[in-house]
Design a protein around this motif. Sequence first.
Motif, PDB file in Angstrom:
ATOM      1  N   PRO A   1     -75.779 -40.282  72.334  1.00  0.00           N
ATOM      2  CA  PRO A   1     -75.138 -39.116  71.719  1.00  0.00           C
ATOM      3  C   PRO A   1     -76.026 -37.870  71.759  1.00  0.00           C
ATOM      4  CG  PRO A   1     -75.194 -40.981  70.198  1.00  0.00           C
ATOM      5  CD  PRO A   1     -75.976 -41.370  71.394  1.00  0.00           C
ATOM      6  N   GLU A   2     -75.396 -36.737  72.002  1.00  0.00           N
ATOM      7  CA  GLU A   2     -76.051 -35.427  71.974  1.00  0.00           C
ATOM      8  C   GLU A   2     -75.360 -34.599  70.902  1.00  0.00           C
ATOM      9  OE1 GLU A   2     -78.582 -34.425  73.964  1.00  0.00           O
ATOM     10  OE2 GLU A   2     -78.629 -36.275  75.140  1.00  0.00           O
ATOM     11  N   LEU A   3     -76.097 -33.712  70.263  1.00  0.00           N
ATOM     12  CA  LEU A   3     -75.548 -32.902  69.189  1.00  0.00           C
ATOM     13  C   LEU A   3     -76.129 -31.500  69.291  1.00  0.00           C
ATOM     14  CD1 LEU A   3     -74.125 -32.575  66.348  1.00  0.00           C
ATOM     15  CD2 LEU A   3     -76.300 -33.307  65.380  1.00  0.00           C
ATOM     16  N   PHE A   4     -75.272 -30.487  69.164  1.00  0.00           N
ATOM     17  CA  PHE A   4     -75.769 -29.121  69.028  1.00  0.00           C
ATOM     18  C   PHE A   4     -74.820 -28.304  68.182  1.00  0.00           C
ATOM     19  CE2 PHE A   4     -73.428 -29.047  73.031  1.00  0.00           C
ATOM     20  CZ  PHE A   4     -72.719 -27.867  72.974  1.00  0.00           C
ATOM     21  N   SER A   5     -75.353 -27.246  67.590  1.00  0.00           N
ATOM     22  CA  SER A   5     -74.585 -26.382  66.702  1.00  0.00           C
ATOM     23  C   SER A   5     -74.460 -25.007  67.310  1.00  0.00           C
ATOM     24  CB  SER A   5     -75.277 -26.285  65.342  1.00  0.00           C
ATOM     25  OG  SER A   5     -75.355 -27.547  64.739  1.00  0.00           O
ATOM     26  N   LEU A   6     -73.352 -24.326  66.955  1.00  0.00           N
ATOM     27  CA  LEU A   6     -73.078 -23.010  67.502  1.00  0.00           C
ATOM     28  C   LEU A   6     -72.321 -22.200  66.468  1.00  0.00           C
ATOM     29  CD1 LEU A   6     -72.977 -21.179  70.067  1.00  0.00           C
ATOM     30  CD2 LEU A   6     -70.776 -22.205  70.555  1.00  0.00           C
ATOM     31  N   GLY A   7     -72.791 -21.011  66.178  1.00  0.00           N
ATOM     32  CA  GLY A   7     -72.094 -20.120  65.256  1.00  0.00           C
ATOM     33  C   GLY A   7     -72.276 -20.518  63.810  1.00  0.00           C
ATOM     34  N   GLU A   8     -71.979 -19.584  62.940  1.00  0.00           N
ATOM     35  CA  GLU A   8     -72.005 -19.826  61.503  1.00  0.00           C
ATOM     36  C   GLU A   8     -71.066 -18.843  60.825  1.00  0.00           C
ATOM     37  OE1 GLU A   8     -75.871 -17.255  60.193  1.00  0.00           O
ATOM     38  OE2 GLU A   8     -76.241 -19.268  60.946  1.00  0.00           O
ATOM     39  N   GLY A   9     -70.692 -19.122  59.602  1.00  0.00           N
ATOM     40  CA  GLY A   9     -69.780 -18.242  58.878  1.00  0.00           C
ATOM     41  C   GLY A   9     -68.403 -18.158  59.493  1.00  0.00           C
ATOM     42  N   LEU A  10     -67.912 -19.250  60.078  1.00  0.00           N
ATOM     43  CA  LEU A  10     -66.633 -19.235  60.796  1.00  0.00           C
ATOM     44  C   LEU A  10     -65.441 -19.544  59.901  1.00  0.00           C
ATOM     45  CD1 LEU A  10     -67.833 -21.084  64.005  1.00  0.00           C
ATOM     46  CD2 LEU A  10     -67.713 -18.623  63.579  1.00  0.00           C
ATOM     47  N   ALA A  11     -65.674 -19.819  58.619  1.00  0.00           N
ATOM     48  CA  ALA A  11     -64.582 -20.114  57.684  1.00  0.00           C
ATOM     49  C   ALA A  11     -64.134 -18.829  56.996  1.00  0.00           C
ATOM     50  CB  ALA A  11     -65.046 -21.154  56.670  1.00  0.00           C
ATOM     51  N   ASP A  12     -63.906 -17.784  57.775  1.00  0.00           N
ATOM     52  CA  ASP A  12     -63.586 -16.459  57.245  1.00  0.00           C
ATOM     53  C   ASP A  12     -62.116 -16.086  57.431  1.00  0.00           C
ATOM     54  OD1 ASP A  12     -63.514 -16.145  59.971  1.00  0.00           O
ATOM     55  OD2 ASP A  12     -65.116 -14.664  60.046  1.00  0.00           O
ATOM     56  N   PHE A  13     -61.284 -17.011  57.874  1.00  0.00           N
ATOM     57  CA  PHE A  13     -59.855 -16.848  58.142  1.00  0.00           C
ATOM     58  C   PHE A  13     -59.574 -15.816  59.238  1.00  0.00           C
ATOM     59  CE2 PHE A  13     -55.263 -16.542  56.949  1.00  0.00           C
ATOM     60  CZ  PHE A  13     -54.992 -17.883  57.120  1.00  0.00           C
ATOM     61  N   ASN A  14     -60.573 -15.499  60.036  1.00  0.00           N
ATOM     62  CA  ASN A  14     -60.373 -14.717  61.259  1.00  0.00           C
ATOM     63  C   ASN A  14     -60.213 -15.701  62.407  1.00  0.00           C
ATOM     64  OD1 ASN A  14     -60.659 -12.061  60.210  1.00  0.00           O
ATOM     65  ND2 ASN A  14     -62.855 -12.409  60.063  1.00  0.00           N
ATOM     66  N   TRP A  15     -59.531 -15.265  63.474  1.00  0.00           N
ATOM     67  CA  TRP A  15     -59.384 -16.111  64.648  1.00  0.00           C
ATOM     68  C   TRP A  15     -60.708 -16.170  65.407  1.00  0.00           C
ATOM     69  CZ3 TRP A  15     -55.735 -19.462  65.733  1.00  0.00           C
ATOM     70  CH2 TRP A  15     -54.487 -19.315  65.139  1.00  0.00           C
ATOM     71  N   HIS A  16     -61.083 -17.373  65.813  1.00  0.00           N
ATOM     72  CA  HIS A  16     -62.261 -17.596  66.646  1.00  0.00           C
ATOM     73  C   HIS A  16     -61.811 -18.397  67.863  1.00  0.00           C
ATOM     74  CE1 HIS A  16     -64.865 -16.150  63.471  1.00  0.00           C
ATOM     75  NE2 HIS A  16     -64.153 -16.877  62.634  1.00  0.00           N
ATOM     76  N   LYS A  17     -62.387 -18.080  68.989  1.00  0.00           N
ATOM     77  CA  LYS A  17     -62.001 -18.742  70.232  1.00  0.00           C
ATOM     78  C   LYS A  17     -63.230 -19.368  70.868  1.00  0.00           C
ATOM     79  CE  LYS A  17     -59.511 -17.900  74.527  1.00  0.00           C
ATOM     80  NZ  LYS A  17     -58.769 -16.909  75.322  1.00  0.00           N
ATOM     81  N   VAL A  18     -63.112 -20.629  71.195  1.00  0.00           N
ATOM     82  CA  VAL A  18     -64.148 -21.327  71.951  1.00  0.00           C
ATOM     83  C   VAL A  18     -63.696 -21.267  73.402  1.00  0.00           C
ATOM     84  CG1 VAL A  18     -65.344 -23.507  72.323  1.00  0.00           C
ATOM     85  CG2 VAL A  18     -64.649 -22.847  70.009  1.00  0.00           C
ATOM     86  N   VAL A  19     -64.462 -20.595  74.222  1.00  0.00           N
ATOM     87  CA  VAL A  19     -64.107 -20.450  75.640  1.00  0.00           C
ATOM     88  C   VAL A  19     -65.212 -21.036  76.500  1.00  0.00           C
ATOM     89  CG1 VAL A  19     -62.663 -18.407  75.324  1.00  0.00           C
ATOM     90  CG2 VAL A  19     -65.079 -18.123  75.776  1.00  0.00           C
ATOM     91  N   GLU A  20     -64.814 -21.425  77.678  1.00  0.00           N
ATOM     92  CA  GLU A  20     -65.751 -21.942  78.664  1.00  0.00           C
ATOM     93  C   GLU A  20     -66.478 -23.181  78.145  1.00  0.00           C
ATOM     94  OE1 GLU A  20     -66.796 -21.789  82.521  1.00  0.00           O
ATOM     95  OE2 GLU A  20     -65.486 -20.382  81.523  1.00  0.00           O
ATOM     96  N   ALA A  21     -65.707 -24.140  77.634  1.00  0.00           N
ATOM     97  CA  ALA A  21     -66.270 -25.438  77.307  1.00  0.00           C
ATOM     98  C   ALA A  21     -66.201 -26.248  78.605  1.00  0.00           C
ATOM     99  CB  ALA A  21     -65.478 -26.113  76.196  1.00  0.00           C
TER     100      ALA A  21
END
Length: 108
Positions: free
Chosen positions: A82-102
Amino acid sequence: MFIFLLLVSTTAQGLILSGTPQSYAQYSKWYIAINSTLELEFRTRGEDGLLVYMDDGGYYDFLEIKLSGGGLRVRFNQGGGPELFSLGEGLADFNWHKVVEAKITIKK
Protein backbone atom coordinates in the motif's frame (compact mmCIF):
# COMPACT_ATOMS: atom_id res chain seq x y z
CA MET A 1 1.18 2.00 -11.12
CA PHE A 2 1.63 5.75 -11.30
CA ILE A 3 -1.00 8.12 -9.96
CA PHE A 4 -0.82 11.88 -10.38
CA LEU A 5 -3.52 14.04 -8.87
CA LEU A 6 -4.15 17.74 -9.29
CA LEU A 7 -6.83 19.45 -7.26
CA VAL A 8 -8.54 22.57 -8.62
CA SER A 9 -11.67 24.49 -7.67
CA THR A 10 -14.54 24.93 -10.09
CA THR A 11 -18.29 25.45 -10.27
CA ALA A 12 -20.50 22.50 -11.27
CA GLN A 13 -23.63 20.54 -10.45
CA GLY A 14 -23.82 16.87 -9.63
CA LEU A 15 -25.31 13.97 -7.75
CA ILE A 16 -26.47 14.97 -4.26
CA LEU A 17 -26.10 12.39 -1.49
CA SER A 18 -27.59 12.78 1.98
CA GLY A 19 -24.41 11.92 3.89
CA THR A 20 -25.96 9.00 5.77
CA PRO A 21 -24.28 5.56 5.80
CA GLN A 22 -26.96 4.42 3.32
CA SER A 23 -26.09 7.26 0.92
CA TYR A 24 -23.86 6.18 -1.95
CA ALA A 25 -23.61 5.82 -5.71
CA GLN A 26 -22.42 2.62 -7.35
CA TYR A 27 -21.26 2.36 -10.96
CA SER A 28 -20.34 -0.45 -13.31
CA LYS A 29 -16.89 -1.97 -13.01
CA TRP A 30 -14.13 0.16 -14.51
CA TYR A 31 -11.71 -1.88 -16.58
CA ILE A 32 -8.46 0.04 -16.31
CA ALA A 33 -6.44 0.04 -19.52
CA ILE A 34 -2.68 0.51 -19.79
CA ASN A 35 -3.19 4.27 -19.43
CA SER A 36 -6.43 5.41 -17.82
CA THR A 37 -7.63 8.73 -16.39
CA LEU A 38 -10.06 9.33 -13.56
CA GLU A 39 -11.58 12.76 -12.87
CA LEU A 40 -14.13 13.66 -10.23
CA GLU A 41 -15.79 16.69 -8.68
CA PHE A 42 -17.12 16.97 -5.15
CA ARG A 43 -18.36 19.44 -2.57
CA THR A 44 -19.17 18.79 1.05
CA ARG A 45 -19.36 20.27 4.51
CA GLY A 46 -18.19 16.97 6.03
CA GLU A 47 -14.48 16.66 6.77
CA ASP A 48 -14.40 12.87 6.49
CA GLY A 49 -15.88 10.56 3.88
CA LEU A 50 -15.14 8.08 1.14
CA LEU A 51 -15.20 9.54 -2.38
CA VAL A 52 -13.97 6.61 -4.53
CA TYR A 53 -13.10 3.00 -3.80
CA MET A 54 -12.17 0.36 -6.37
CA ASP A 55 -10.51 -3.00 -5.92
CA ASP A 56 -9.74 -6.22 -7.77
CA GLY A 57 -12.36 -8.28 -5.97
CA GLY A 58 -10.57 -8.29 -2.61
CA TYR A 59 -7.23 -9.79 -3.66
CA TYR A 60 -4.46 -7.13 -3.62
CA ASP A 61 -5.01 -4.10 -5.83
CA PHE A 62 -7.17 -1.17 -4.76
CA LEU A 63 -7.62 2.59 -5.11
CA GLU A 64 -9.19 4.68 -2.35
CA ILE A 65 -9.80 8.44 -2.51
CA LYS A 66 -11.28 9.95 0.62
CA LEU A 67 -11.59 13.07 2.69
CA SER A 68 -9.81 12.87 6.02
CA GLY A 69 -9.83 15.87 8.32
CA GLY A 70 -10.88 18.07 5.39
CA GLY A 71 -7.93 17.02 3.21
CA LEU A 72 -7.84 14.61 0.28
CA ARG A 73 -6.13 11.28 1.00
CA VAL A 74 -5.24 8.74 -1.68
CA ARG A 75 -4.32 5.17 -0.83
CA PHE A 76 -3.57 2.48 -3.39
CA ASN A 77 -1.83 -0.84 -3.97
CA GLN A 78 -0.77 -2.32 -7.28
CA GLY A 79 0.95 -5.38 -5.85
CA GLY A 80 3.99 -3.66 -4.30
CA GLY A 81 2.34 -2.83 -0.98
CA PRO A 82 0.00 0.00 0.00
CA GLU A 83 1.00 3.59 -0.79
CA LEU A 84 -0.54 6.65 0.84
CA PHE A 85 -0.34 10.36 0.12
CA SER A 86 -2.31 13.46 1.03
CA LEU A 87 -3.31 16.41 -1.12
CA GLY A 88 -5.07 19.65 -0.25
CA GLU A 89 -6.65 20.81 2.97
CA GLY A 90 -9.72 22.78 4.02
CA LEU A 91 -11.85 21.09 1.34
CA ALA A 92 -14.99 20.80 3.51
CA ASP A 93 -16.01 24.35 2.59
CA PHE A 94 -19.08 23.44 0.43
CA ASN A 95 -17.32 24.81 -2.66
CA TRP A 96 -16.89 22.58 -5.70
CA HIS A 97 -13.47 20.92 -5.97
CA LYS A 98 -12.29 18.94 -8.96
CA VAL A 99 -9.68 16.21 -8.98
CA VAL A 100 -8.22 16.19 -12.48
CA GLU A 101 -5.52 14.17 -14.14
CA ALA A 102 -5.65 11.15 -11.86
CA LYS A 103 -3.49 9.28 -14.33
CA ILE A 104 -3.12 5.56 -13.73
CA THR A 105 -0.39 3.72 -15.58
CA ILE A 106 -0.09 -0.02 -15.03
CA LYS A 107 3.47 -1.30 -15.03
CA LYS A 108 3.77 -4.66 -16.79
